[in-house]
Structures are given as C-alpha cells and as structure tokens.
Motif scaffolding. Sequence first.
Motif, short mmCIF file in Angstrom:
data_model
loop_
_atom_site.label_atom_id
_atom_site.label_comp_id
_atom_site.label_asym_id
_atom_site.label_seq_id
_atom_site.Cartn_x
_atom_site.Cartn_y
_atom_site.Cartn_z
N THR A 24 60.75 37.37 -33.64
CA THR A 24 59.68 36.40 -33.39
C THR A 24 59.18 36.52 -31.95
O THR A 24 59.87 37.03 -31.08
CB THR A 24 60.18 34.96 -33.61
N ILE A 25 57.98 36.01 -31.73
CA ILE A 25 57.42 36.01 -30.38
C ILE A 25 58.29 35.19 -29.44
O ILE A 25 58.44 35.52 -28.27
CB ILE A 25 55.95 35.54 -30.36
N ARG A 53 64.42 30.25 -34.52
CA ARG A 53 64.78 31.55 -33.94
C ARG A 53 64.02 31.82 -32.66
O ARG A 53 62.80 31.80 -32.63
CB ARG A 53 64.51 32.68 -34.93
N GLY A 54 64.75 32.02 -31.59
CA GLY A 54 64.16 32.37 -30.32
C GLY A 54 63.81 31.17 -29.44
O GLY A 54 63.40 31.35 -28.31
N PHE A 55 63.99 29.97 -29.95
CA PHE A 55 63.65 28.78 -29.17
C PHE A 55 64.89 28.20 -28.50
O PHE A 55 65.92 28.01 -29.15
CB PHE A 55 62.98 27.72 -30.05
N ASP A 56 64.77 27.90 -27.20
CA ASP A 56 65.85 27.25 -26.47
C ASP A 56 65.95 25.78 -26.88
O ASP A 56 67.03 25.20 -26.86
CB ASP A 56 65.59 27.30 -24.95
N ARG A 57 64.82 25.21 -27.21
CA ARG A 57 64.75 23.79 -27.54
C ARG A 57 63.84 23.63 -28.75
O ARG A 57 62.80 24.28 -28.84
CB ARG A 57 64.17 23.04 -26.35
N CYS A 58 64.25 22.78 -29.69
CA CYS A 58 63.50 22.63 -30.93
C CYS A 58 63.42 21.14 -31.29
O CYS A 58 64.44 20.52 -31.55
CB CYS A 58 64.21 23.41 -32.03
#
Length: 184
Positions: A24-25, A53-58
């Motif tokens: 993912t970007i 996926r790929g996010f530090d915070r969601c």
Amino acid sequence: FTGKYSKDHLIYDPRKGEKINDITIAEILRDEGYSTSLISSIPKLTPLNGFDRGFDRCIVAPNQDSHFIINEVKEQLTAINGNQYLFIGFFDVHEAFKLQPISSQVRNSANDFKYKQIRKEKGLSVLYDKERFTMCENTIHHFDSKLNELYNIINDYDENATVVLHSDHGVDFITKNTQRLSKE
C-alpha cells in the motif's frame, strides 16, 4: 490504497473474503519516514479487512460526520511534527439519501425529501433516479464547505501539502444501468 481500481482488486466483494495483499501507499510512505494515519467514517475501511496496513494510527469511526473527522485531522496535524500521510475518509455524501445537513434541508423543496426505499439486495444498484439529483447536489455543496474548512486546516499546517481526492465509486442513481462499478 494500492493504486488499483475497485473492479480490479475486488476487496469490496463480500464473497471474496480477502484482505489487501498488495503493497500500500501507506507502507511505502511509512518506510520513507512519514507518520501515517487513517482517519475515516467509511464502515468498510477497517483493520478486519486489512485497511490498516501501513498506518501507524488508525481511527475508524462509522456513523460520524465530517465535523468529527475534520476535528481528528486537526488533532493529528497539531500533535505530530514532520512529514505526514493522512488518508481521510468521509461517508457524508454516501449517506446523502438518509439525513441531510441543515443547509441542504433549507435549499431543498419538500419534494426532494420523499425518501425512496433502498433495495436491500447487495447485487442490485438503485436504478436511475432523477428526483434525487437536487438532494445530492445540495449535499455536495454542503460537503464542499466542509472540504474548504479541511483545506484551511491543512494549509495552516503545511502550505505545500498535497491533497488528492478520490471516490471509491459513483452514485448509483445517476447511472442508467445496474452495474455498481460501471464506467458511468
């Protein structure tokens, strides 16, 4: 999140039971040192479906409107220093047929609020419905004012920020076919 069209990655197909498998970007940018956050009111963008996926915070906040999402964006931008990648998801226009913001209610005529029964079957779209155009148009005008507020917040944080707008699909009632992910 992958650069592929919905019709190609088929993540939204409930029968597939798959999650995002491609890079993912957010993963690419996180690996380049960006702080990555997903802030969304879109119900399907959940960690259960792999959208974290790929996010530090969601932050996934279904049923919240643009006011909530914009406030979370402002908190994110003021709390984190440095380069940030924020995926911001709004569901306001998608839900336009349910509840209109007051500014849209005032601009619409009473005839615009004859809500139609939405089909419950997943495979069928709502068919072409010219009567709903005005209601949707006024909702979009209201949402544009919310985007302007968001742009001002982003500009205050970084006047050189890049903003990319996209839609996962169009509105069914302006198309004259029953295909949910059609060219129209």
